[in-house]
Design a protein around this motif. Structure first.
Motif, PDB file in Angstrom:
ATOM      1  N   TRP A  44       1.125  -1.576  -0.060  1.00  0.00           N
ATOM      2  CA  TRP A  44       0.189   0.039  -0.106  1.00  0.00           C
ATOM      3  C   TRP A  44       1.329   1.072  -0.040  1.00  0.00           C
ATOM      4  CZ3 TRP A  44      -4.371   1.969  -0.720  1.00  0.00           C
ATOM      5  CH2 TRP A  44      -4.904   3.083  -0.513  1.00  0.00           C
ATOM      6  N   GLN A  45       1.678   1.174   0.920  1.00  0.00           N
ATOM      7  CA  GLN A  45       2.595   2.211   0.818  1.00  0.00           C
ATOM      8  C   GLN A  45       3.374   2.815  -0.729  1.00  0.00           C
ATOM      9  OE1 GLN A  45       3.087   4.270   3.296  1.00  0.00           O
ATOM     10  NE2 GLN A  45       1.831   2.872   4.205  1.00  0.00           N
ATOM     11  N   SER A  46       3.240   2.029  -1.386  1.00  0.00           N
ATOM     12  CA  SER A  46       4.431   1.655  -2.617  1.00  0.00           C
ATOM     13  C   SER A  46       3.690   2.793  -3.567  1.00  0.00           C
ATOM     14  CB  SER A  46       4.744   0.237  -3.741  1.00  0.00           C
ATOM     15  OG  SER A  46       3.122   0.008  -3.361  1.00  0.00           O
ATOM     16  N   GLY A  47       2.302   2.914  -3.522  1.00  0.00           N
ATOM     17  CA  GLY A  47       0.835   3.813  -4.434  1.00  0.00           C
ATOM     18  C   GLY A  47       0.274   2.869  -5.384  1.00  0.00           C
ATOM     19  N   GLU A  48       1.237   1.683  -5.575  1.00  0.00           N
ATOM     20  CA  GLU A  48       0.869   1.134  -6.987  1.00  0.00           C
ATOM     21  C   GLU A  48      -0.631   0.965  -6.268  1.00  0.00           C
ATOM     22  OE1 GLU A  48       3.453  -1.569  -9.246  1.00  0.00           O
ATOM     23  OE2 GLU A  48       1.977  -3.100  -8.237  1.00  0.00           O
ATOM     24  N   PRO A  49      -1.123   0.419  -5.566  1.00  0.00           N
ATOM     25  CA  PRO A  49      -2.821  -0.574  -5.191  1.00  0.00           C
ATOM     26  C   PRO A  49      -3.523   0.425  -6.297  1.00  0.00           C
ATOM     27  CG  PRO A  49      -0.917  -0.780  -3.699  1.00  0.00           C
ATOM     28  CD  PRO A  49      -1.007  -0.333  -4.219  1.00  0.00           C
ATOM     29  N   LEU A  50      -3.627   2.156  -5.503  1.00  0.00           N
ATOM     30  CA  LEU A  50      -4.735   2.867  -5.755  1.00  0.00           C
ATOM     31  C   LEU A  50      -5.934   3.180  -7.175  1.00  0.00           C
ATOM     32  CD1 LEU A  50      -2.878   6.087  -3.858  1.00  0.00           C
ATOM     33  CD2 LEU A  50      -5.094   4.985  -3.418  1.00  0.00           C
ATOM     34  N   ASP A  51      -4.851   2.856  -8.322  1.00  0.00           N
ATOM     35  CA  ASP A  51      -5.575   3.012  -9.664  1.00  0.00           C
ATOM     36  C   ASP A  51      -5.709   1.679  -9.999  1.00  0.00           C
ATOM     37  OD1 ASP A  51      -3.197   2.827 -10.144  1.00  0.00           O
ATOM     38  OD2 ASP A  51      -3.035   4.500 -12.438  1.00  0.00           O
ATOM     39  N   LYS A  52      -5.823   0.373  -9.250  1.00  0.00           N
ATOM     40  CA  LYS A  52      -5.603  -0.651  -9.730  1.00  0.00           C
ATOM     41  C   LYS A  52      -7.383  -1.158  -9.577  1.00  0.00           C
ATOM     42  CE  LYS A  52      -0.998  -0.041 -11.438  1.00  0.00           C
ATOM     43  NZ  LYS A  52      -0.860   1.149 -11.205  1.00  0.00           N
ATOM     44  N   ALA A  53      -7.702  -1.739 -10.140  1.00  0.00           N
ATOM     45  CA  ALA A  53      -8.951  -2.998 -10.099  1.00  0.00           C
ATOM     46  C   ALA A  53      -8.183  -3.790  -9.635  1.00  0.00           C
ATOM     47  CB  ALA A  53      -9.458  -3.389 -10.961  1.00  0.00           C
ATOM     48  N   GLY A  54      -8.921  -4.294  -7.938  1.00  0.00           N
ATOM     49  CA  GLY A  54      -8.524  -4.927  -6.959  1.00  0.00           C
ATOM     50  C   GLY A  54      -7.309  -4.853  -6.127  1.00  0.00           C
ATOM     51  N   GLY A  55      -7.071  -3.839  -6.487  1.00  0.00           N
ATOM     52  CA  GLY A  55      -6.029  -3.257  -5.638  1.00  0.00           C
ATOM     53  C   GLY A  55      -4.318  -3.675  -6.038  1.00  0.00           C
ATOM     54  N   TYR A  56      -4.180  -4.652  -7.114  1.00  0.00           N
ATOM     55  CA  TYR A  56      -2.630  -4.630  -7.483  1.00  0.00           C
ATOM     56  C   TYR A  56      -2.603  -5.027  -9.095  1.00  0.00           C
ATOM     57  CZ  TYR A  56      -4.449  -9.487  -9.497  1.00  0.00           C
ATOM     58  OH  TYR A  56      -4.655 -10.454 -10.453  1.00  0.00           O
ATOM     59  N   GLY A  57      -1.428  -4.560  -9.636  1.00  0.00           N
ATOM     60  CA  GLY A  57      -0.803  -4.393 -10.806  1.00  0.00           C
ATOM     61  C   GLY A  57       0.319  -5.224 -10.856  1.00  0.00           C
ATOM     62  N   ILE A  58      -0.372  -6.724 -11.905  1.00  0.00           N
ATOM     63  CA  ILE A  58       0.339  -7.186 -11.907  1.00  0.00           C
ATOM     64  C   ILE A  58       1.960  -7.133 -13.012  1.00  0.00           C
ATOM     65  CG2 ILE A  58      -0.251  -8.596 -14.373  1.00  0.00           C
ATOM     66  CD1 ILE A  58      -0.574 -11.522 -13.318  1.00  0.00           C
ATOM     67  N   GLN A  59       1.347  -5.911 -13.482  1.00  0.00           N
ATOM     68  CA  GLN A  59       2.651  -5.825 -14.900  1.00  0.00           C
ATOM     69  C   GLN A  59       3.555  -4.709 -13.654  1.00  0.00           C
ATOM     70  OE1 GLN A  59      -0.017  -4.389 -13.809  1.00  0.00           O
ATOM     71  NE2 GLN A  59       0.163  -2.204 -14.094  1.00  0.00           N
ATOM     72  N   GLY A  60       3.466  -5.134 -12.196  1.00  0.00           N
ATOM     73  CA  GLY A  60       4.727  -4.043 -11.254  1.00  0.00           C
ATOM     74  C   GLY A  60       4.698  -4.582 -10.083  1.00  0.00           C
ATOM     75  N   LEU A  61       5.464  -3.836  -8.658  1.00  0.00           N
ATOM     76  CA  LEU A  61       5.008  -4.560  -8.137  1.00  0.00           C
ATOM     77  C   LEU A  61       3.931  -6.178  -7.297  1.00  0.00           C
ATOM     78  CD1 LEU A  61       7.590  -4.157  -6.076  1.00  0.00           C
ATOM     79  CD2 LEU A  61       6.008  -2.522  -4.602  1.00  0.00           C
ATOM     80  N   GLY A  62       2.841  -5.739  -7.646  1.00  0.00           N
ATOM     81  CA  GLY A  62       1.872  -6.572  -6.701  1.00  0.00           C
ATOM     82  C   GLY A  62       2.293  -7.952  -7.766  1.00  0.00           C
ATOM     83  N   GLY A  63       3.631  -8.455  -8.598  1.00  0.00           N
ATOM     84  CA  GLY A  63       3.161  -9.624  -9.398  1.00  0.00           C
ATOM     85  C   GLY A  63       3.588  -9.908  -8.696  1.00  0.00           C
ATOM     86  N   VAL A  64       4.712  -9.442  -7.869  1.00  0.00           N
ATOM     87  CA  VAL A  64       5.944 -10.645  -6.967  1.00  0.00           C
ATOM     88  C   VAL A  64       4.655 -11.227  -6.145  1.00  0.00           C
ATOM     89  CG1 VAL A  64       7.499  -9.085  -6.847  1.00  0.00           C
ATOM     90  CG2 VAL A  64       5.709  -8.864  -4.896  1.00  0.00           C
ATOM     91  N   PHE A  65       3.442 -10.833  -6.071  1.00  0.00           N
ATOM     92  CA  PHE A  65       2.619 -12.143  -5.268  1.00  0.00           C
ATOM     93  C   PHE A  65       1.752 -12.943  -6.222  1.00  0.00           C
ATOM     94  CE2 PHE A  65       1.053  -7.503  -3.163  1.00  0.00           C
ATOM     95  CZ  PHE A  65       2.741  -7.670  -1.908  1.00  0.00           C
ATOM     96  N   VAL A  66       2.211 -12.696  -7.841  1.00  0.00           N
ATOM     97  CA  VAL A  66       1.141 -13.852  -8.105  1.00  0.00           C
ATOM     98  C   VAL A  66       2.024 -15.405  -8.270  1.00  0.00           C
ATOM     99  CG1 VAL A  66       0.740 -14.271 -10.336  1.00  0.00           C
ATOM    100  CG2 VAL A  66       0.240 -12.036  -9.698  1.00  0.00           C
ATOM    101  N   THR A  67       1.900 -16.175  -8.131  1.00  0.00           N
ATOM    102  CA  THR A  67       2.206 -17.694  -7.739  1.00  0.00           C
ATOM    103  C   THR A  67       2.126 -17.746  -8.960  1.00  0.00           C
ATOM    104  OG1 THR A  67       0.489 -18.873  -7.095  1.00  0.00           O
ATOM    105  CG2 THR A  67       2.471 -17.845  -5.536  1.00  0.00           C
ATOM    106  N   ARG A  68       0.726 -17.972  -9.774  1.00  0.00           N
ATOM    107  CA  ARG A  68       0.010 -18.643 -11.044  1.00  0.00           C
ATOM    108  C   ARG A  68      -0.614 -17.857 -11.852  1.00  0.00           C
ATOM    109  NH1 ARG A  68      -3.789 -22.496 -11.849  1.00  0.00           N
ATOM    110  NH2 ARG A  68      -3.545 -23.822 -13.635  1.00  0.00           N
ATOM    111  N   ILE A  69      -0.779 -17.560 -12.864  1.00  0.00           N
ATOM    112  CA  ILE A  69      -1.698 -17.171 -14.301  1.00  0.00           C
ATOM    113  C   ILE A  69      -1.806 -18.350 -15.015  1.00  0.00           C
ATOM    114  CG2 ILE A  69       0.247 -16.423 -15.533  1.00  0.00           C
ATOM    115  CD1 ILE A  69      -1.856 -14.083 -16.074  1.00  0.00           C
ATOM    116  N   ALA A  70      -3.353 -18.580 -15.581  1.00  0.00           N
ATOM    117  CA  ALA A  70      -3.738 -19.533 -16.396  1.00  0.00           C
ATOM    118  C   ALA A  70      -4.860 -18.775 -16.452  1.00  0.00           C
ATOM    119  CB  ALA A  70      -4.328 -20.743 -15.872  1.00  0.00           C
ATOM    120  N   GLY A  71      -4.418 -18.033 -17.964  1.00  0.00           N
ATOM    121  CA  GLY A  71      -5.481 -17.366 -19.317  1.00  0.00           C
ATOM    122  C   GLY A  71      -4.227 -16.145 -19.673  1.00  0.00           C
TER     123      GLY A  71
END
Length: 200
Positions: free
Chosen positions: A142-169
């Protein structure tokens, strides 16, 4: 060839569309994005993508007579049939992250390509799995500021991508614009992509 307009000011969608090698302009299509009573997530995303494209066409009709194609898109994060929008506060963001933590959710992206007389649409579903998140990790993100304008509160193409363990699609659909499906719709509208990649 008719001109292409992207009815979005999202830099992520602009970057993705630019990779297809087609010249386009952008405009802001401001619409009411409220969920209708009892509206299912897939119906919501499909409706908003079309509404954005149609809003863009209406704006263009006020300034030009030449027909053109307008591309609208909408992306929503869904878990337990609940649509997660952009977090308005840290508390709302943390509530979203607790829902997503250690689980798999869906990302729905609708696209609509419209002209005066034609309309092509598609909807892409991708599944994204998150690692289990600690409260400290949520707070730091949250302190990174990235979640503010992202649906679901994260950006997979940014810092939020480190939370993603798998993607299907479709990864690009999760970012905001599914490249394969968008290219296919543009091919139906007789656009030519770079390097002669269309039709397919």
């Amino acid at each position: 060839m008719a001109e292409l307009i992207l009815a979005s000011q999202s830099p992520r969608r602009r970057e993705l569309l630019a990779t297809l090698g087609i010249e386009f302009a952008t405009l802001a299509a401001n619409i009411d994005e409220s969920v209708l009573p009892a509206e299912a997530p897939r119906a919501y995303v499909d409706r908003l993508a079309l509404a954005k494209a149609q809003a863009g066409r209406k704006l263009l009709a006020q300034t030009q007579t030449q027909d053109c194609w307008v591309l609208g898109a909408d992306t929503s994060v869904v878990i337990d049939d609940q649509i997660l929008g952009k977090p308005a506060s840290k508390d709302e963001f943390q509530a979203m992250m607790r829902l997503l933590s250690g689980r798999t959710h869906q990302v729905l992206t609708g696209i609509a390509l419209v002209s005066n007389s034609q309309c092509y649409r598609d909807l892409v579903t991708s599944e994204v799995s998150f690692m289990a998140l600690s409260e400290q990790q949520m707070s730091a993100y949250w302190q990174s500021g990235e979640p503010l304008d992202k649906a679901g509160g994260y950006g997979i193409q940014g810092l939020g991508g480190v939370f993603v363990t798998r993607i299907a699609g479709s990864y690009s659909a999760v970012v905001g614009l599914p490249l394969h499906e968008t290219a296919r719709l543009l091919g139906q509208a007789r656009f030519s992509l770079c390097q002669g990649l269309l039709p397919f």
